[in-house]
Scaffold this active site. Structure first.
Site, mmCIF file in Angstrom:
data_model
loop_
_atom_site.group_PDB
_atom_site.id
_atom_site.type_symbol
_atom_site.label_atom_id
_atom_site.label_comp_id
_atom_site.label_asym_id
_atom_site.label_seq_id
_atom_site.Cartn_x
_atom_site.Cartn_y
_atom_site.Cartn_z
ATOM 1 N N LEU A 152 0.824 -1.214 0.000
ATOM 2 C CA LEU A 152 0.000 0.000 0.000
ATOM 3 C C LEU A 152 0.857 1.263 0.000
ATOM 4 O O LEU A 152 1.994 1.268 0.474
ATOM 5 C CB LEU A 152 -0.963 0.014 1.179
ATOM 6 C CG LEU A 152 -0.443 0.039 2.621
ATOM 7 C CD1 LEU A 152 0.005 1.413 3.048
ATOM 8 C CD2 LEU A 152 -1.544 -0.460 3.547
ATOM 9 N N GLU A 172 1.038 5.288 1.182
ATOM 10 C CA GLU A 172 0.455 6.270 2.097
ATOM 11 C C GLU A 172 -0.382 7.251 1.278
ATOM 12 O O GLU A 172 -0.025 7.593 0.155
ATOM 13 C CB GLU A 172 1.551 7.038 2.836
ATOM 14 C CG GLU A 172 2.237 6.198 3.870
ATOM 15 C CD GLU A 172 3.322 6.957 4.631
ATOM 16 O OE1 GLU A 172 3.287 8.193 4.667
ATOM 17 O OE2 GLU A 172 4.203 6.268 5.168
ATOM 18 N N LEU A 200 6.402 7.405 -13.620
ATOM 19 C CA LEU A 200 7.313 8.079 -14.537
ATOM 20 C C LEU A 200 7.152 9.586 -14.392
ATOM 21 O O LEU A 200 7.283 10.324 -15.347
ATOM 22 C CB LEU A 200 7.036 7.663 -15.981
ATOM 23 C CG LEU A 200 7.574 6.298 -16.419
ATOM 24 C CD1 LEU A 200 7.211 6.018 -17.867
ATOM 25 C CD2 LEU A 200 9.091 6.211 -16.235
ATOM 26 N N ALA A 212 8.551 12.891 -13.223
ATOM 27 C CA ALA A 212 9.799 13.514 -12.777
ATOM 28 C C ALA A 212 9.507 14.475 -11.632
ATOM 29 O O ALA A 212 8.429 15.059 -11.556
ATOM 30 C CB ALA A 212 10.440 14.255 -13.941
ATOM 31 N N CYS A 229 9.656 4.479 3.232
ATOM 32 C CA CYS A 229 9.900 3.152 2.656
ATOM 33 C C CYS A 229 11.051 3.103 1.670
ATOM 34 O O CYS A 229 12.045 2.421 1.919
ATOM 35 C CB CYS A 229 8.628 2.647 1.990
ATOM 36 S SG CYS A 229 7.249 2.645 3.127
ATOM 37 N N LYS A 276 14.760 3.826 2.975
ATOM 38 C CA LYS A 276 15.218 2.854 3.973
ATOM 39 C C LYS A 276 15.324 1.450 3.372
ATOM 40 O O LYS A 276 16.295 0.725 3.624
ATOM 41 C CB LYS A 276 14.264 2.882 5.175
ATOM 42 C CG LYS A 276 13.717 1.548 5.611
ATOM 43 C CD LYS A 276 12.742 1.638 6.739
ATOM 44 C CE LYS A 276 11.392 1.020 6.441
ATOM 45 N NZ LYS A 276 11.348 -0.384 6.127
HETATM 46 C C1 UGA Z 1 5.820 3.002 -1.491
HETATM 47 C C2 UGA Z 1 5.331 2.000 -2.546
HETATM 48 O O1 UGA Z 1 4.744 2.705 -3.640
HETATM 49 C C3 UGA Z 1 4.297 1.041 -1.951
HETATM 50 O O2 UGA Z 1 3.934 0.076 -2.926
HETATM 51 C C4 UGA Z 1 4.918 0.337 -0.744
HETATM 52 O O3 UGA Z 1 3.975 -0.491 -0.086
HETATM 53 C C5 UGA Z 1 5.397 1.370 0.253
HETATM 54 O O4 UGA Z 1 6.346 2.259 -0.381
HETATM 55 C C6 UGA Z 1 6.037 0.639 1.398
HETATM 56 O O5 UGA Z 1 7.068 -0.016 1.189
HETATM 57 O O6 UGA Z 1 5.466 0.617 2.492
HETATM 58 P P1 UGA Z 1 4.849 5.259 -0.412
HETATM 59 O O7 UGA Z 1 6.206 5.394 0.222
HETATM 60 O O8 UGA Z 1 3.649 5.439 0.428
HETATM 61 O O9 UGA Z 1 4.721 3.791 -1.097
HETATM 62 O O10 UGA Z 1 4.762 6.344 -1.559
HETATM 63 P P2 UGA Z 1 4.777 6.393 -3.157
HETATM 64 O O11 UGA Z 1 3.466 6.850 -3.617
HETATM 65 O O12 UGA Z 1 5.317 5.175 -3.718
HETATM 66 O O13 UGA Z 1 5.820 7.589 -3.384
HETATM 67 C C7 UGA Z 1 7.169 7.494 -2.947
HETATM 68 C C8 UGA Z 1 7.947 8.702 -3.386
HETATM 69 O O14 UGA Z 1 8.176 8.678 -4.783
HETATM 70 C C9 UGA Z 1 7.290 10.050 -3.105
HETATM 71 O O15 UGA Z 1 8.260 10.932 -2.579
HETATM 72 C C10 UGA Z 1 6.791 10.533 -4.451
HETATM 73 O O16 UGA Z 1 6.807 11.931 -4.547
HETATM 74 C C11 UGA Z 1 7.844 9.928 -5.370
HETATM 75 N N1 UGA Z 1 7.350 9.663 -6.752
HETATM 76 C C12 UGA Z 1 6.411 8.707 -6.972
HETATM 77 C C13 UGA Z 1 7.898 10.371 -7.827
HETATM 78 O O17 UGA Z 1 8.772 11.250 -7.648
HETATM 79 N N2 UGA Z 1 7.469 10.077 -9.100
HETATM 80 C C14 UGA Z 1 6.537 9.129 -9.333
HETATM 81 O O18 UGA Z 1 6.215 8.902 -10.540
HETATM 82 C C15 UGA Z 1 5.990 8.422 -8.255
#
Ligand code: UGA
Length: 405
Positions: free
Chosen positions: A140, A142, A237, A239, A247, A250
């Site tokens: 999931l 957040e 994708l 940027a 997550c 770490k």
């Molecule tokens: C992430 C994973 O997406 C989940 O599948 C996983 O369960 C979770 O870690 C975990 O290990 O518990 P989360 O950390 O809640 O989820 O957030 P994401 O929506 O994945 O975003 C992570 C970071 O990537 C954010 O800082 C977001 O701004 C950045 N991001 C995301 C981008 O810069 N570009 C994108 O296209 C997508």
């Protein structure tokens, strides 16, 4: 079904609420009495859209407690406690503590590890504590946690078939494909998935760097064009100023350290981490190029959390950017729809934030910031998340967009 859930963080509280909503009777445990007190009275200690409503709706199916004895008659107990890093390596202390406490009251239950743990952890614990361990990693996000739990892309379950099947039954309501495999594969799938997603982000961020040097190039369109290819896909994708959160950073460190102990150098994942660390420096460089210096600049930063729809500031690139701007001598005011941080100057109402500002920097992808498009902004704006329409601003600079020589 009667089910236990240990650890009331994001994963535990959402798992408990969703399973209660499916008609299960849940004993939800945390060792923090304050958290339990809040949850029992419907005050959710974390910001997660829809969670409060779901907890309140299922009050009668949710029993919050700090007492492990309440788990003694349960057949299935999920463990969703934190697995932080210690010196760049995974720290399993909380997992061990939780499982030791579970086993002290109930060693017949199937203990389902939802926490992210390095491969081999489940099997090691099973041998050490003589308890049935099933791995069921969580995917999931957040801010989207409930929907991700109710409609996941897949359910991964690792462990002996008889026990794995029992856990699979709990998640059948999602209608997602269920993969039953070894514990080690399940544990690996979690790390490989997070590392791949982080790599995908760093990949597009590197293409964004290149686009900034090419007249008529724009990473948004490049990503869109790439995403039509089903082998690549359009998601992740986007940027930006890099990935953060509790997550990806770490897990990537823990995975690299784990692989190193096995004599493997995770070169691609290390490169993804490297590119990510550089993201906020790029914003500093854009500002330097535009204004000659950063010292004394009055900056309005939009967003402080690691992404939209969350009050989580852990490993937030936006927060790191703030500190880097301050270090470079800028005067920074921050606007964020829900967050505030002690020691940081926050501006509460976007309409009143623009006085005496030299430049606006968008650092988090909150949809609320779209509002600024209609505010006839004349001062320069640097869109670090590419969420705004360039046409709506007089002086727009977007990352991943040609920005002149
Ligand atoms: C992430 C994973 O997406 C989940 O599948 C996983 O369960 C979770 O870690 C975990 O290990 O518990 P989360 O950390 O809640 O989820 O957030 P994401 O929506 O994945 O975003 C992570 C970071 O990537 C954010 O800082 C977001 O701004 C950045 N991001 C995301 C981008 O810069 N570009 C994108 O296209 C997508």
């Amino acid at each position: 079904m009667n089910i236990g859930v240990v650890g009331m963080g994001f994963v535990g509280s959402v798992t408990a609420a969703v399973l209660a909503d499916q008609g299960n009777a849940i004993i939800a445990l945390d060792i923090d009495p304050e958290k339990i007190e809040k949850l029992s009275s419907g005050n959710i200690p974390i910001f997660e859209p829809g969670l409060k409503e779901l907890v309140l709706k299922n009050k009668k199916n949710l029993k919050f407690t700090t007492d492990y004895k309440m788990l003694k008659d349960l057949g299935i107990i999920f463990v969703a406690v934190a697995t932080p890093n210690l010196n760049g390596k995974i720290d399993l202390e909380y997992v061990y503590k939780a499982i030791r406490s579970v086993v002290s009251v109930n060693n017949d239950a199937i203990v389902v590890i939802k926490s992210t743990v390095i491969p081999g952890t489940g099997s090691k614990i099973e041998n050490e504590f003589n308890v049935k361990i099933v791995s069921n990693p969580e995917f999931l996000r957040e801010g989207n946690a409930i929907d991700d739990t109710v409609h996941p892309d897949r359910i991964i379950i690792g462990g002996e078939e008889e026990y794995a099947e029992k856990v699979a039954n709990i998640w059948k309501f999602t209608h997602a494909p269920i993969l039953i495999t070894t514990r080690e594969n399940a544990e690996l799938i979690k790390y490989a998935s997070n590392s791949f997603l982080a790599t995908k982000i760093s990949f597009i961020n590197e293409i964004a760097n290149l686009c900034e040097k090419i007249p008529n190039a724009d990473v948004e369109t490049v990503a869109k064009g790439m995403g039509y290819d089903r082998r690549i896909g359009p998601l992740f994708l986007k940027a930006g100023i890099g990935y953060g959160g509790s997550c990806f950073p770490k897990d990537i460190d823990a995975f690299i350290a784990y692989a190193r102990e096995l004599g493997e150098d995770m070169r691609i994942i290390k490169a993804a981490k490297n590119v990510n660390e550089d993201r906020i420096v790029r914003i500093i460089n854009i500002l330097k190029k535009k204004f000659g210096k950063i010292k004394g600049l009055n900056i309005l930063q939009l967003g402080i959390s690691f992404k939209e729809n969350t009050n989580d500031l852990r490993e937030s690139q936006a927060l790191k950017l703030y500190y880097l701007l301050i270090k470079n001598g800028a005067n920074v005011t921050v606007f964020d729809p829900i967050n505030s941080v002690k020691g940081i100057n926050f501006c509460k109402n976007l309409d009143n934030c623009l006085n005496d500002v030299d430049v606006i920097v968008v650092a988090t992808e909150w949809p609320d910031f779209k509002k600024i498009e209609n505010m006839h902004i004349k001062i320069p704006l640097i869109d670090g998340r590419r969420i705004l329409d360039p046409e709506k601003f007089e002086k727009y600079v977007g990352i991943g967009r040609y920005c002149g020589d």
